[in-house]
Design a protein around this motif. Structure first.
Motif, PDB file in Angstrom:
ATOM      1  N   GLN A   1       0.756  -1.067   0.009  1.00  0.00           N
ATOM      2  CA  GLN A   1       0.050  -0.112  -0.015  1.00  0.00           C
ATOM      3  C   GLN A   1       0.838   1.243   0.052  1.00  0.00           C
ATOM      4  OE1 GLN A   1      -0.538  -2.686   1.794  1.00  0.00           O
ATOM      5  NE2 GLN A   1      -2.465  -3.304   1.369  1.00  0.00           N
ATOM      6  N   VAL A   2       2.208   1.226   0.219  1.00  0.00           N
ATOM      7  CA  VAL A   2       2.975   2.527   0.194  1.00  0.00           C
ATOM      8  C   VAL A   2       3.556   2.673  -1.275  1.00  0.00           C
ATOM      9  CG1 VAL A   2       3.384   2.319   2.646  1.00  0.00           C
ATOM     10  CG2 VAL A   2       5.106   1.153   1.230  1.00  0.00           C
ATOM     11  N   TYR A   3       3.320   1.985  -1.906  1.00  0.00           N
ATOM     12  CA  TYR A   3       3.709   2.166  -3.230  1.00  0.00           C
ATOM     13  C   TYR A   3       3.324   3.314  -4.049  1.00  0.00           C
ATOM     14  CZ  TYR A   3       4.915   0.401  -8.135  1.00  0.00           C
ATOM     15  OH  TYR A   3       5.407   0.204  -9.531  1.00  0.00           O
ATOM     16  N   GLY A   4       4.113   4.139  -4.468  1.00  0.00           N
ATOM     17  CA  GLY A   4       4.049   5.425  -5.143  1.00  0.00           C
ATOM     18  C   GLY A   4       3.458   6.532  -4.192  1.00  0.00           C
ATOM     19  N   VAL A   5       2.404   7.304  -4.849  1.00  0.00           N
ATOM     20  CA  VAL A   5       2.034   8.232  -4.123  1.00  0.00           C
ATOM     21  C   VAL A   5       1.031   7.869  -2.982  1.00  0.00           C
ATOM     22  CG1 VAL A   5       0.621  10.614  -4.012  1.00  0.00           C
ATOM     23  CG2 VAL A   5       2.394   9.930  -5.779  1.00  0.00           C
ATOM     24  N   GLY A   6       0.217   7.169  -3.002  1.00  0.00           N
ATOM     25  CA  GLY A   6      -0.752   6.389  -2.293  1.00  0.00           C
ATOM     26  C   GLY A   6      -1.872   6.971  -2.054  1.00  0.00           C
ATOM     27  N   TYR A   7      -2.643   7.988  -2.837  1.00  0.00           N
ATOM     28  CA  TYR A   7      -3.709   8.725  -2.750  1.00  0.00           C
ATOM     29  C   TYR A   7      -5.036   7.537  -2.564  1.00  0.00           C
ATOM     30  CZ  TYR A   7      -1.545  13.177  -3.628  1.00  0.00           C
ATOM     31  OH  TYR A   7      -0.810  14.320  -3.594  1.00  0.00           O
ATOM     32  N   PRO A   8      -4.897   6.581  -3.240  1.00  0.00           N
ATOM     33  CA  PRO A   8      -6.331   5.529  -3.120  1.00  0.00           C
ATOM     34  C   PRO A   8      -6.139   5.048  -1.654  1.00  0.00           C
ATOM     35  CG  PRO A   8      -5.262   5.372  -5.213  1.00  0.00           C
ATOM     36  CD  PRO A   8      -4.556   6.238  -4.462  1.00  0.00           C
ATOM     37  N   VAL A   9      -5.008   4.766  -1.219  1.00  0.00           N
ATOM     38  CA  VAL A   9      -4.902   4.054   0.118  1.00  0.00           C
ATOM     39  C   VAL A   9      -5.545   5.063   1.039  1.00  0.00           C
ATOM     40  CG1 VAL A   9      -3.237   3.087   1.761  1.00  0.00           C
ATOM     41  CG2 VAL A   9      -2.943   2.767  -0.583  1.00  0.00           C
ATOM     42  N   MET A  10      -5.018   6.477   1.081  1.00  0.00           N
ATOM     43  CA  MET A  10      -5.604   7.640   2.083  1.00  0.00           C
ATOM     44  C   MET A  10      -6.995   7.533   2.077  1.00  0.00           C
ATOM     45  SD  MET A  10      -2.784  10.384   1.085  1.00  0.00           S
ATOM     46  CE  MET A  10      -3.839  11.622   1.732  1.00  0.00           C
ATOM     47  N   GLN A  11      -7.559   7.476   0.630  1.00  0.00           N
ATOM     48  CA  GLN A  11      -9.224   7.512   0.773  1.00  0.00           C
ATOM     49  C   GLN A  11      -9.780   6.244   1.433  1.00  0.00           C
ATOM     50  OE1 GLN A  11      -8.682   9.298  -3.941  1.00  0.00           O
ATOM     51  NE2 GLN A  11     -10.645   8.705  -3.196  1.00  0.00           N
ATOM     52  N   HIS A  12      -9.238   5.336   1.274  1.00  0.00           N
ATOM     53  CA  HIS A  12      -9.552   4.084   2.025  1.00  0.00           C
ATOM     54  C   HIS A  12      -9.594   4.064   3.487  1.00  0.00           C
ATOM     55  CE1 HIS A  12     -10.213   0.470  -1.112  1.00  0.00           C
ATOM     56  NE2 HIS A  12     -10.045   2.001  -1.850  1.00  0.00           N
ATOM     57  N   ALA A  13      -8.488   5.023   3.984  1.00  0.00           N
ATOM     58  CA  ALA A  13      -7.965   4.826   5.470  1.00  0.00           C
ATOM     59  C   ALA A  13      -9.247   5.962   6.226  1.00  0.00           C
ATOM     60  CB  ALA A  13      -6.940   5.165   5.774  1.00  0.00           C
ATOM     61  N   LEU A  14      -9.513   7.168   5.300  1.00  0.00           N
ATOM     62  CA  LEU A  14     -10.414   8.218   5.613  1.00  0.00           C
ATOM     63  C   LEU A  14     -11.866   7.725   5.386  1.00  0.00           C
ATOM     64  CD1 LEU A  14      -8.967  11.223   3.806  1.00  0.00           C
ATOM     65  CD2 LEU A  14      -8.667  10.561   6.348  1.00  0.00           C
ATOM     66  N   ALA A  15     -12.090   6.675   4.716  1.00  0.00           N
ATOM     67  CA  ALA A  15     -13.576   6.007   4.753  1.00  0.00           C
ATOM     68  C   ALA A  15     -13.837   4.901   5.815  1.00  0.00           C
ATOM     69  CB  ALA A  15     -13.666   5.398   3.174  1.00  0.00           C
ATOM     70  N   GLY A  16     -12.682   4.850   6.691  1.00  0.00           N
ATOM     71  CA  GLY A  16     -12.976   3.875   7.667  1.00  0.00           C
ATOM     72  C   GLY A  16     -12.723   2.355   7.454  1.00  0.00           C
ATOM     73  N   ARG A  17     -12.023   1.966   6.426  1.00  0.00           N
ATOM     74  CA  ARG A  17     -11.929   0.674   5.974  1.00  0.00           C
ATOM     75  C   ARG A  17     -10.858  -0.189   6.454  1.00  0.00           C
ATOM     76  NH1 ARG A  17     -13.071   1.990  -0.553  1.00  0.00           N
ATOM     77  NH2 ARG A  17     -15.180   3.063  -0.311  1.00  0.00           N
ATOM     78  N   TYR A  18      -9.962   0.517   7.184  1.00  0.00           N
ATOM     79  CA  TYR A  18      -8.994   0.018   7.808  1.00  0.00           C
ATOM     80  C   TYR A  18      -8.979  -0.514   9.289  1.00  0.00           C
ATOM     81  CZ  TYR A  18      -6.667   0.592   3.308  1.00  0.00           C
ATOM     82  OH  TYR A  18      -6.483   0.506   1.853  1.00  0.00           O
ATOM     83  N   ALA A  19      -8.579  -1.363   9.837  1.00  0.00           N
ATOM     84  CA  ALA A  19      -8.507  -1.363  11.394  1.00  0.00           C
ATOM     85  C   ALA A  19      -7.491  -0.628  11.996  1.00  0.00           C
ATOM     86  CB  ALA A  19      -8.362  -2.842  11.730  1.00  0.00           C
ATOM     87  N   LEU A  20      -7.540  -0.362  12.995  1.00  0.00           N
ATOM     88  CA  LEU A  20      -6.594   0.623  14.019  1.00  0.00           C
ATOM     89  C   LEU A  20      -5.055   0.130  13.742  1.00  0.00           C
ATOM     90  CD1 LEU A  20      -5.857   2.803  15.838  1.00  0.00           C
ATOM     91  CD2 LEU A  20      -6.437   1.246  17.772  1.00  0.00           C
ATOM     92  N   GLY A  21      -4.922  -1.358  13.948  1.00  0.00           N
ATOM     93  CA  GLY A  21      -3.776  -1.863  13.897  1.00  0.00           C
ATOM     94  C   GLY A  21      -2.911  -1.623  12.405  1.00  0.00           C
ATOM     95  N   PHE A  22      -3.914  -1.718  11.457  1.00  0.00           N
ATOM     96  CA  PHE A  22      -3.300  -1.574  10.102  1.00  0.00           C
ATOM     97  C   PHE A  22      -3.088  -0.289   9.794  1.00  0.00           C
ATOM     98  CE2 PHE A  22      -3.916  -1.831   5.395  1.00  0.00           C
ATOM     99  CZ  PHE A  22      -2.964  -2.665   5.000  1.00  0.00           C
ATOM    100  N   VAL A  23      -3.877   0.637  10.341  1.00  0.00           N
ATOM    101  CA  VAL A  23      -3.524   2.159  10.117  1.00  0.00           C
ATOM    102  C   VAL A  23      -2.252   2.604  10.772  1.00  0.00           C
ATOM    103  CG1 VAL A  23      -4.584   4.175  10.678  1.00  0.00           C
ATOM    104  CG2 VAL A  23      -6.015   2.980   9.825  1.00  0.00           C
ATOM    105  N   LEU A  24      -1.987   2.035  11.768  1.00  0.00           N
ATOM    106  CA  LEU A  24      -0.756   2.426  12.533  1.00  0.00           C
ATOM    107  C   LEU A  24       0.553   1.826  11.559  1.00  0.00           C
ATOM    108  CD1 LEU A  24      -1.649   1.844  16.190  1.00  0.00           C
ATOM    109  CD2 LEU A  24      -1.055   4.079  14.856  1.00  0.00           C
TER     110      LEU A  24
END
Length: 522
Positions: A262-285
């Motif tokens: 998920q840290v490949y490249g700029v990472g904007y799509p991953v940011m959007q998923h995190a802001l939408a609440g699709r990741y658990a706390l541990g994975f976000v950290l």
């Protein structure tokens, strides 16, 4: 527009998608037979392309670019080599497209600034006009690529110019508006990030936003320290040619991508998923820590790209984690985690760059929601205050200070508006080599450089071994004053862009040029 599309194209060629990181599988869409191994192969192949490109044609294209523009504006009269625009665009697009965990803001600032400087050099404009064109180019680049014309103006004023002047402000605004109009005609009038709506449920949330600001201080400082710490480690360990460093270092970056794609490249799509609440706390950290390490590694191996987008990524993860924690500890009081993610984006960038107005305005422009302003101001104020207490430098100025170039400039200094070329005494070239030492900006001994010559009336004999500091024709008189104050001879040699001796600058010439600028009619 071309730079943005170039990044998408190279990312698609490498991965099969224009933006990589949230697909259900991590194999390349073009070479599925490689499986996840392509995550290691891609950075290596990318390094073999942009490494020689940077090493051969423009070493300034290495890194995140903004410090080099700041230096050009405040020390070198706005002069940036024209080739930087092309080399930076190609190198950064290849780096990002093949897995480099960096952003496109630093490159577009350097590209736009180089284009502005090129116009000024073509028209032979004075230093103050050159600096203004550089600032306009930087603002236009940010405005077009991020569809954030207001933030682009404040970014330029806070970071590039370092001060607000009415004439400069008007020109930068105009450039930003024109760029935004053209960018919107091409990409549409939508933010570069699709973000969830902001919600605030209770006044008690301001405590959480203040805590988020404190967390941003820790993340911002940790990112800055690790970034330059790994660069130092890379410099100490690497013994091969510089052009090969990104390819060899690509093995390390590829290992990180294998662990956290998920840290490949700029990472904007991953940011959007995190802001939408699709990741658990541990994975976000995990994503937060992985992004800090991946971006620092990309820079350490000689990559080319910006730190603005990674800062937003880190802030989004920190904010999402804070939001999940707030909802767990104070249910019914805290807003959804995505709201904290939005504020975290501004807070971490503000802590790292110490550009609070830019941080507030860009998130406001992305959301278009005025209710986010007060939480933004709370977190950003805490982040900037804490960062200022903990460190004298920002993520941008530290790169220059490490090279012995502090960027403290007196406001309205006439010396900063005059180049050495305007004040020096020109002399013809002859064949006697002059041992010199380039201090500060380059830090390399040029005693044996074959292209440096000096006039016989002033030059040391060929047996002289004591190196002298030298000036460049593009240096400002403000910079020259600092060198002359430490030099006992009172006169320093001046070299042109090709490394050729072209004249001398002494205290008398400096004072004459300064007086003429203050009293142009005398």
């Amino acid at each position: 527009m071309a730079f943005r599309e170039l990044i998408f194209a190279i990312t698609w060629i490498t991965t099969g998608w224009t933006e990589f990181g949230v697909q259900g599988r991590v194999a390349s869409g073009h070479a599925a037979v490689l499986g996840i191994a392509f995550l290691v192969i891609a950075p290596i192949l990318g390094g073999l392309v942009y490494g020689p490109l940077i090493s051969r044609y423009a070493s300034e294209a290495r890194g995140h670019g903004v410090p080099e523009v700041m230096l050009a504006v405040r020390r070198h009269g706005g002069v940036i080599r024209p080739r930087i625009a092309l080399v930076k665009a190609l190198a950064s697009a290849v780096c990002i497209g093949t897995g480099g965990s960096v952003g496109r803001e630093g490159p577009i600032v350097q590209i736009g600034s180089a284009l502005g400087s090129s116009v000024g050099q073509l028209l032979r404009l004075p230093a103050d006009r050159m600096r203004l064109l550089v600032a306009c180019g930087a603002a236009a680049g940010i405005s077009a690529t991020f569809n954030a014309p207001i933030a682009a103006v404040f970014f330029t004023v806070e970071l590039i110019l370092g001060e607000l002047e009415i004439e400069s402000f008007g020109s930068v605004v105009l450039a930003s508006v024109v760029a935004a109009v053209i960018g919107r005609a091409a990409f549409g009038d939508t933010p570069f990030l699709g973000l969830p709506p902001f919600h605030q449920r209770s006044v008690w949330e301001y405590g959480w936003y203040a805590a988020l600001g404190l967390g941003a201080v820790v993340v911002g400082l940790a990112f800055t320290r690790l970034l330059y710490g790994l660069e130092d480690l890379g410099d100490a360990v690497w013994r091969g040619p510089e052009w090969l460093r990104p390819a060899v270092g690509g093995v390390l970056l590829g290992g990180l991508l294998l662990a956290v794609p998920q840290v490949y490249g700029v990472g904007y799509p991953v940011m959007q998923h995190a802001l939408a609440g699709r990741y658990a706390l541990g994975f976000v950290l995990l994503l937060l820590l992985a992004k800090i390490l991946a971006t620092s590694t990309t820079m350490a191996i000689g990559g080319s790209g910006g730190v603005f987008a990674p800062s937003l990524f880190m802030g989004a993860m920190l904010g999402a984690a804070t939001g999940q924690l707030a909802n767990g500890l104070t249910p019914g009081v805290a807003a959804p985690a995505g709201a904290y993610g939005l504020v975290g984006m501004a807070a971490v960038f503000a802590a790292a760059s110490r550009a609070p107005i830019t941080a507030i305005v860009i998130v406001f422009e992305l959301t278009g929601d005025y209710t986010i302003i007060l939480p933004l101001m709370t977190a950003v104020a805490v982040a900037v205050a804490g960062s200022s207490l903990a460190s004298e430098d920002t993520i941008y100025t530290l790169k220059l200070r490490r090279r012995g170039i502090p960027l403290k400039r007196s406001h309205g200094s006439a010396l900063a508006d005059i180049t050495v070329a305007e004040a020096m005494t020109a002399e013809p070239l002859v064949d006697h080599p002059l041992p010199v030492h380039v201090g500060g900006d380059q830090g390399e001994d040029l005693t044996a450089a074959p292209r440096i010559a000096a006039a016989t009336a002033h030059a040391a004999t060929p047996s002289t071994t004591q190196p002298l500091p030298v000036l460049s024709t593009n240096d400002s008189l403000e910079h020259a004053l600092h060198l002359l104050a430490r030099d006992e001879t009172g006169e320093l040699p001046v070299l042109d862009d090709e490394g050729l001796f072209v004249g001398w600058l002494g205290r008398a010439q400096l004072l004459t040029a300064y007086s003429a600028r203050l009293q142009p009619d005398v």
